[in-house]
Motif scaffolding. Sequence first.
Motif, short mmCIF file in Angstrom:
data_model
loop_
_atom_site.label_atom_id
_atom_site.label_comp_id
_atom_site.label_asym_id
_atom_site.label_seq_id
_atom_site.Cartn_x
_atom_site.Cartn_y
_atom_site.Cartn_z
N SER A 224 72.59 3.52 -0.81
CA SER A 224 71.90 2.71 -1.80
C SER A 224 72.74 1.48 -2.10
CB SER A 224 71.62 3.50 -3.09
OG SER A 224 72.83 3.86 -3.72
N ASP A 226 73.02 -1.60 -5.38
CA ASP A 226 72.59 -2.12 -6.68
C ASP A 226 73.44 -3.35 -6.94
OD1 ASP A 226 71.88 -2.70 -9.25
OD2 ASP A 226 72.15 -0.68 -10.03
N ARG A 241 68.49 -9.12 -9.93
CA ARG A 241 69.15 -7.86 -9.60
C ARG A 241 68.31 -7.13 -8.56
NH1 ARG A 241 70.71 -3.04 -13.92
NH2 ARG A 241 71.81 -1.67 -12.45
N ARG A 243 67.87 -3.60 -6.19
CA ARG A 243 68.22 -2.21 -5.89
C ARG A 243 67.52 -1.81 -4.60
NH1 ARG A 243 66.93 -2.40 -11.36
NH2 ARG A 243 68.60 -1.81 -12.82
N GLN A 244 68.27 -1.23 -3.68
CA GLN A 244 67.71 -0.79 -2.41
C GLN A 244 68.15 0.64 -2.13
OE1 GLN A 244 67.17 -4.94 0.07
NE2 GLN A 244 68.87 -3.63 0.65
N THR A 245 67.24 1.43 -1.58
CA THR A 245 67.58 2.77 -1.11
C THR A 245 67.35 2.83 0.38
OG1 THR A 245 65.34 3.58 -1.57
CG2 THR A 245 66.98 3.83 -3.32
N ARG A 258 62.73 -1.22 -2.26
CA ARG A 258 63.45 -2.36 -2.83
C ARG A 258 62.87 -2.63 -4.21
NH1 ARG A 258 65.48 -5.00 2.01
NH2 ARG A 258 64.14 -4.57 3.81
#
Length: 745
Positions: A224, A226, A241, A243-245, A258
């Motif tokens: 991940s 952030d 900002r 966030r990616q998994t 995303r």
Amino acid sequence: MIRRNLLILLLLAIGPLAQGQVVGDSTRHVRLDDILVVAEPVDMAYDVLREAGRRATGLPSFQCSTAVKSSVGSGRGIQLREALSISFFAAPARYSERIYLADEHSSNGLSDGRSVQLQFSVGRDEGAAPQQTFQALGKHFFESYPDGHLDLYTPSIELPRLMSARIPSPLAADAALQYRAQVVQAQAVDGSVLWTIAIEPRGAAGAGLRGTLVIDDSTYTLVSADVELPAESLVRFRSARVRQTYAEVEGHSIVTSRSFSLLDVEGDTARTEIRHSAYLFNVDFRPRDLGMATVEYTPEAFEADPKVWATARTIALAPGEARHINYQDSLTLYYDSDRYKDSVDAVYNKFHWWEPLVAGVGYRSTRKGYSWFVLPIVAQMRFFGVGGYRHNLGGNFSRTFSTQKRLEVDGNLDYGIVNQDVRGDLTATYLYNPRRFASLRLSLGDNYDFVNTYEPILGTFARGNYVRKTFFEGSHRIELANGLYLRSSFDFSRRQAITDLKLEDWSNELFGELNEPTPFRTYTIALVGVDLSYTPGQRYVLKGPRKIALGSDWPTFTFQARQGIPGLLGGMVNFTSLRLNARDVRQSRFWGTTNWNAGAGTFLAKELDSIRFIEHRFFRGSDQLLLSNPTTSLQALDSTYHTARPWVEAYFIHHFDRSLLDRVPLVRALHLVPAVGGGMLYVAEANVFHAEVYGGLELPFRLWDQRVRVGAYRVWTDQGNPQIPGFRLKFGMDFYDSYRGRWNY
């Protein structure tokens, strides 16, 4: 690797101890911080980042399903956009998005106000390729896969619709020079360690990501991320900002979700959620699967019933968003009703006593698709007209058909008080095939026209740059194939000097000798022309019947020919002019962006000296202190030149994304961008060869909701320092186009 294995064993061994479990006959409590973190946390952070970057391999060609939900604002003021698509991706420059469901829920109805916008611009002759106005997605930024593709595995990260500059990746080989990194958590899971590493740019104002990365050291792939994008590089937002998994599919580390949290310059919050699923790798794309259409909306994309959306939607709506959609769908029925459209038109069409003075008089029928408008009195008064004050009656009529075909008619009729002369023009343009940019344009009139539309500022408006032109002309443009444009034109006109006009005193004082009209014998011209423009591999967006051209990785090549036909409708000229040109924008992941433009041409005739100067090829003299467009003009050319004989010109400017200034602690806080450029001109007739180079520093900053950069430059020529001081130091300004994702030059 030995250090890593020892640390893993240590983590596994102390796990029970850290929880206060029994060992032997006693219970022990161990402080993890004393054992885990003090060893070598910083060194381990760089080791993990370096190994993740070293093992990274680019993704093969793939396709996936993409769902997006983008919302801006809250309550009834929300702007919500949803889309479902199939993403095809083969390389950064080879991708395509086929959107089969799209909906844009906006609270804005039809405008019932009226405004007038006054503007004046001059430029070079219209070419074969159309000059398009790019329509962005409002406050939404995501339209296709690359728009939100924060690729941490590449050495350099680019998100051109969000950031105006590339930034280094924390997984790049030189990441230790660009970032500070520290382990904040190490968690043992199934025999491997999940490293949570905090990163931040070196220096308080470093350009880079700030946040945390989670990396699995069994495969050294991302789990991940952030991170915050650097505020100094954002185009339309104050903060962003991301966030990616990640997940591993068929041995590839891919992004499954995303999330972008944005704050725009007006203080509105925006959130964009993206889901990728159903990945297929090593896809053998057919040409129609991965064509030049970077984004293509299917014909029924905007026609889906709410029940279809309820079934197909993969990103759940928040309660407020669901209420907004229900509210907006009910309004849509009202907005589409004839009753509502007529009511809004009635407000617009209502006459007010002040409108003829400051706003103009207009009328429209939304149902029938037509409107007309007459300029207000404040816009009719031309105090700086040729020969003194002129009063102009101007207006326009437009009709847009259901197929997006469009007819526009513009007209002007003006009267000069001092010389008691009447002038005017009428132009009609019909766009009959929007998908192929096919249009027909006809124009006639009797006006004072420019000799050269690309003079320096003072020279442009000086009366010496005007002639009287009585004309009938037209043109036809069409895109023959993707990126190949053909424009054919004719010009039947009578050219006459304005030496008999009474000129205003202020113009003589302002322009000096430039204000003296050039005498010449009146003549008639019959001229036909052909323009061909070709951009190989042109990418574009298809949205309904409209096509939006986006450019290409290849240069654009242009051929232009003009032929005078003596005897036709009284034509008195017989010459051929030829011109070849090529221009391009090249972007490097490390060095920056280069814009260049080069061309050559000549005239053919039995007697070249018989060609009137008005038909010559002109080269713009330089403005003092002002950096004119560096891809079409020189910065230290002492005067304007024109010729009917062979000529060659070339221009370039390069903006560095990285430089030694990034290493200077105090200077890098200003985020200055070095730039170099130059140009040359050869005019055989005047025996002129001019070459110049310049260098300077540019400062990007945000101006309201736009990204702007200003620069100061020093110019050197092949003949030493220019004699005119205003040519040595130059100041310029440029604007960032967030839809195309690049600066104008």
